[in-house]
Design a protein around this motif. Structure first.
Motif, mmCIF file in Angstrom:
data_model
loop_
_atom_site.group_PDB
_atom_site.id
_atom_site.type_symbol
_atom_site.label_atom_id
_atom_site.label_comp_id
_atom_site.label_asym_id
_atom_site.label_seq_id
_atom_site.Cartn_x
_atom_site.Cartn_y
_atom_site.Cartn_z
ATOM 1 N N ILE A 157 34.680 4.537 56.323
ATOM 2 C CA ILE A 157 35.735 4.622 57.327
ATOM 3 C C ILE A 157 37.031 5.141 56.704
ATOM 4 C CG2 ILE A 157 36.370 2.198 57.060
ATOM 5 C CD1 ILE A 157 36.352 4.140 60.342
ATOM 6 N N ILE A 158 37.280 4.774 55.436
ATOM 7 C CA ILE A 158 38.489 5.282 54.764
ATOM 8 C C ILE A 158 38.416 6.809 54.668
ATOM 9 C CG2 ILE A 158 39.882 5.196 52.691
ATOM 10 C CD1 ILE A 158 38.705 2.539 52.059
ATOM 11 N N GLY A 159 37.255 7.283 54.237
ATOM 12 C CA GLY A 159 37.079 8.728 54.119
ATOM 13 C C GLY A 159 37.238 9.419 55.451
ATOM 14 N N PHE A 160 36.765 8.794 56.512
ATOM 15 C CA PHE A 160 36.877 9.392 57.825
ATOM 16 C C PHE A 160 38.336 9.509 58.246
ATOM 17 C CE2 PHE A 160 35.597 10.876 61.761
ATOM 18 C CZ PHE A 160 36.188 10.166 62.783
ATOM 19 N N VAL A 161 39.099 8.443 58.001
ATOM 20 C CA VAL A 161 40.519 8.494 58.374
ATOM 21 C C VAL A 161 41.235 9.578 57.566
ATOM 22 C CG1 VAL A 161 42.668 7.208 58.291
ATOM 23 C CG2 VAL A 161 40.626 6.130 59.171
ATOM 24 N N VAL A 162 40.913 9.647 56.260
ATOM 25 C CA VAL A 162 41.527 10.683 55.423
ATOM 26 C C VAL A 162 41.159 12.062 55.956
ATOM 27 C CG1 VAL A 162 41.498 11.715 53.148
ATOM 28 C CG2 VAL A 162 41.669 9.260 53.371
ATOM 29 N N PHE A 163 39.874 12.229 56.313
ATOM 30 C CA PHE A 163 39.432 13.523 56.829
ATOM 31 C C PHE A 163 40.177 13.884 58.101
ATOM 32 C CE2 PHE A 163 36.423 16.918 57.167
ATOM 33 C CZ PHE A 163 36.317 17.153 58.514
ATOM 34 N N LEU A 164 40.328 12.914 59.002
ATOM 35 C CA LEU A 164 41.026 13.185 60.258
ATOM 36 C C LEU A 164 42.458 13.625 60.015
ATOM 37 C CD1 LEU A 164 40.256 10.543 62.998
ATOM 38 C CD2 LEU A 164 39.982 12.997 63.092
ATOM 39 N N VAL A 165 43.171 12.820 59.217
ATOM 40 C CA VAL A 165 44.587 13.131 58.983
ATOM 41 C C VAL A 165 44.720 14.476 58.269
ATOM 42 C CG1 VAL A 165 46.668 12.345 57.852
ATOM 43 C CG2 VAL A 165 45.175 10.693 58.923
ATOM 44 N N ALA A 166 43.822 14.711 57.303
ATOM 45 C CA ALA A 166 43.895 15.987 56.579
ATOM 46 C C ALA A 166 43.588 17.151 57.508
ATOM 47 C CB ALA A 166 42.929 15.977 55.396
ATOM 48 N N SER A 167 42.685 16.979 58.473
ATOM 49 C CA SER A 167 42.421 18.109 59.360
ATOM 50 C C SER A 167 43.549 18.324 60.352
ATOM 51 C CB SER A 167 41.084 18.000 60.085
ATOM 52 O OG SER A 167 40.753 16.697 60.375
ATOM 53 N N PHE A 168 44.293 17.264 60.704
ATOM 54 C CA PHE A 168 45.503 17.494 61.502
ATOM 55 C C PHE A 168 46.465 18.378 60.733
ATOM 56 C CE2 PHE A 168 44.181 15.065 64.773
ATOM 57 C CZ PHE A 168 44.256 13.699 64.656
ATOM 58 N N ALA A 169 46.602 18.077 59.438
ATOM 59 C CA ALA A 169 47.564 18.832 58.629
ATOM 60 C C ALA A 169 47.062 20.234 58.339
ATOM 61 C CB ALA A 169 47.837 18.089 57.338
ATOM 62 N N GLU A 170 45.763 20.388 58.167
ATOM 63 C CA GLU A 170 45.216 21.702 57.837
ATOM 64 C C GLU A 170 45.407 22.684 58.977
ATOM 65 O OE1 GLU A 170 44.353 22.019 54.259
ATOM 66 O OE2 GLU A 170 43.143 23.413 55.386
ATOM 67 N N THR A 171 45.355 22.200 60.196
ATOM 68 C CA THR A 171 45.440 23.105 61.339
ATOM 69 C C THR A 171 46.845 23.153 61.907
ATOM 70 O OG1 THR A 171 44.711 21.255 62.674
ATOM 71 C CG2 THR A 171 43.059 22.829 62.018
ATOM 72 N N ASN A 172 47.828 22.578 61.172
ATOM 73 C CA ASN A 172 49.208 22.600 61.645
ATOM 74 C C ASN A 172 49.354 21.966 63.017
ATOM 75 O OD1 ASN A 172 50.564 23.693 59.525
ATOM 76 N ND2 ASN A 172 50.228 25.787 60.169
#
Lengths: 363, 100, 190
Positions: A201-216
């Protein structure tokens, strides 16, 4: 038909399904975004063009096509024209390694239902995503405008900072499957009846937040926000070029959502349901119908698997819209601090946890 | 079929182009770009030999060269930023404080 | 067919590398370097090294060249002027030495392959990821760890070198605000 022809046809069919999906996602998401924003802000949203404002995207597309493109004086013309195209390259190539469905048997040939079933799998996807920075840099540099330059510098710094956290989160999801191939990850989740989101679940949250940032996307959309830096690196772009950037952003969102769905939500699988049996049942039920009855069972399996994957992608996209209209924007230094000092250690922690669980034999 | 020696020839030509660039440019960043070109030519040569001899060691070495190139680029560019802050120039002909 | 693809990417790599070393505008030179790197990655793929090809795109074009572009935009590096006459000799010396070097390299190749046109054809093999990974973690474990240390040293060095003299770390737009010169690019006067 020869074996190679069947394989080629399978690849083309998969590619076509992906391309059609990618091209349709922008108009659909424009409507969802505007109506969703309106819903959350207690106002009607577009409701004039067609029933429930459904043709708003069409009207927007026509508007973009007919707008006059104004190229700023002193702009670097070749780079200025190249930047929107560069935005489309990662968008139109990252989905090629994501499996649309299981390996189906058609005409005696096993079709992998992935456009590029490469051994390097997700690494290829990450490599292509990292190429997206160039469109930001080219756009900001070529516009001959200090706000554009600042915006593009901030946007590219943001993108490359969060790429690391994204990559490590992906590594965490790959560890139990033991392979870079995405169909191996899906097969692992299917055979263990456990979607990766549960232990990671930690990895999933990191992935979500990082994809928000990756796509501006908000809350990390400082580089392109209207109230800051005019419109950042997009300031000098109008008409069709802006539409291309816009499309590129939505397609990048979709590609990352598809990756998230495959890595964490089990991709095309439905828990405890055998899609092959469902496909065979549909084929036998439609046996009498003239055109549809000729379609074999495995093909129905593939189509249903694709629909399941697209439904999960859509869930992700809805979440993207939800988050955008809920949270305020991050300031740039807060953004960088979050990426480097919070998400990166969290993703490393996630990899450690997964590694310990694998060693103990739990995963 | 394309023989491996063609790849090696291409690698040699790329290396020479990189050398000429590194020796003739005045802009520090351009010199750096030429050095990256030379590193790439060497990578191509290594992979070509690895393919011809059937030994994957060549690709392992390329892996290391890639990592070294990344570290070198980071440190080199940081150096350029520090030099620029000091003298506001990147022209290597003007960085002659230690010339006799 | 393979010949046509090779010619395409080899020519692409050659032409874009020539642009890299000759173009006056550093941003264009860097974009040409991206093209060269992508062509070389395609050549890696043809040589049966898909992992290295992907790594090349991921690391080189995805990170290193982006760093180059950052620094170019931060320091506002202008187009290079034409060389002063005094460095003409230097230019000729450089080209002459490069040609000598080229001659040496080609001579080496000629000796190694004896000028034999009938080269053995390359077999259809690709080095698998498992083989590479196994090698990296068994035989080449020491260089692998050393590379990790090197990268750590690189990170520390780059961070400490790029600090301002008073010890602060700046973000890209703060850096630009203190740089001399006003417009990001001063081409022709509008």
């Amino acid at each position: 038909m020869s074996p190679q022809q069947i394989q080629f046809l399978g690849m083309i069919a998969t590619l076509l399904i992906w391309v059609v999906f990618m091209l349709q996602v922008t108009p659909i998401m424009v409507w969802v975004e505007r109506r969703g924003a309106a819903l959350m802000q207690d106002r009607p949203g577009p409701n004039r063009v067609g029933p429930l404002g459904l043709f708003q995207s069409l009207a927007d597309a026509v508007k973009f096509m007919f707008k006059e493109t104004v190229v700023p004086a002193g702009a670097d013309r070749p780079l200025y024209a190249l930047a929107p195209l560069l935005a489309l390259i990662p968008a139109l190539s990252t989905y090629t390694v994501i499996p649309l469905g299981p390996t189906i048997e058609v005409g005696g040939q096993r079709l992998p239902l992935t456009v590029v079933p490469a051994d390097t799998g997700v690494l290829l996807l990450l490599a292509l995503t990292s190429l997206g920075v160039y469109s930001l840099i080219a756009a900001g540099y070529s516009s001959n405008n200090k706000y554009s330059l600042f915006g593009s510098l901030r946007a590219s710094a943001q993108m490359i900072s969060y790429e690391l956290a994204l990559t490590l989160a992906v590594v965490g999801a790959l560890l139990p499957a033991g392979s870079l191939r995405l169909d191996a990850v899906v097969a692992y989740q299917q055979s263990h009846h456990l979607w990766n989101i549960v232990p990671q679940i930690i990895g999933f949250v990191v992935f979500l937040v990082a994809s928000f940032a990756e796509t501006n996307r908000a809350p990390f959309d400082l580089p392109e926000a209207e109230s800051e830096l005019v419109a950042g690196y997009l300031t000098e772009y109008g008409g069709m070029k802006f539409a291309l950037f816009f499309m590129g952003e939505y397609m990048a969102m979709t590609a990352l959502s598809a990756l998230g769905a495959t890595l964490y939500l089990g991709g095309w699988t439905v828990p405890f349901v055998d899609l092959f049996a469902v496909g065979a049942k549909i084929a036998s039920a439609l046996g009498g119908v003239p055109l549809l009855g000729a379609v074999a069972g495995p093909v129905w399996t593939g189509l249903i698997a694709a629909l399941v994957l697209f439904a999960k992608v859509f869930l992700f996209l809805l979440f993207f819209v939800w988050v955008r209209w809920t949270f305020p924007r991050y300031r740039f230094d807060q953004l960088l601090r979050l990426g480097w000092k919070v998400l990166l250690p969290l993703s490393i922690l996630n990899v450690l946890i997964v590694a310990v669980l694998i060693l103990k034999g739990v995963l | 079929m394309v023989p491996a020696s063609w790849y090696m020839l291409l690698a040699a030509v790329l290396f020479v182009i990189g050398t000429i660039g590194a020796l003739t440019r005045r802009n520090g960043i351009s010199i750096f770009l030429s050095i990256e070109l030379m590193l790439n030519a060497v990578n191509l040569l290594l992979v070509a030999y690895s393919r011809q001899l059937g030994d994957p060691t060549g690709q392992v070495i390329v892996f290391f060269v890639l990592a070294v190139a990344a570290a070198e680029a980071a440190v080199g560019l940081a150096l350029f930023i520090a030099i620029f802050r000091h003298g506001h120039t990147i022209d290597v002909n003007r960085m002659n404080l230690m010339r006799w | 067919m393979e010949l046509a693809v090779f010619i395409l990417f080899a020519l692409g790599a050659l032409v874009s590398s020539l642009v890299v070393v000759t173009h006056r505008n550093p941003v264009y030179a860097t974009m040409s370097l991206v093209l060269t790197l992508v062509c070389v990655a395609a050549l890696f793929l043809m040589l049966g090294a898909p992992f290295i090809a992907t790594l090349q795109v991921l690391i080189y074009t995805g990170a290193i060249v982006v760093l180059f572009l950052f620094v170019i935009m931060l320091l506002n590096i202008q187009r290079e002027e034409h060389a002063a006459p005094s460095s003409g000799i230097q230019r000729w010396a450089a080209i002459f030495s490069a040609l000598v070097f080229a001659g040496l390299l080609l001579g080496l190749f000629w000796r190694a392959h004896g000028g034999d046109p009938a080269q053995p054809a390359l077999t259809e093999e690709q080095v698998s990821l498992t083989t590479l990974a196994r090698l990296l973690f068994t035989e080449y474990m020491l260089p692998f760890q050393a590379i990790g240390l090197l990268l750590l040293a690189g990170v520390v060095a780059a961070t400490s070198l790029a600090r301002r003299p008073d010890g602060r770390l700046t973000s890209p737009d703060q850096e630009l605000a203190h740089a001399p010169g006003d417009a990001p690019r001063a081409e022709e006067a509008p």
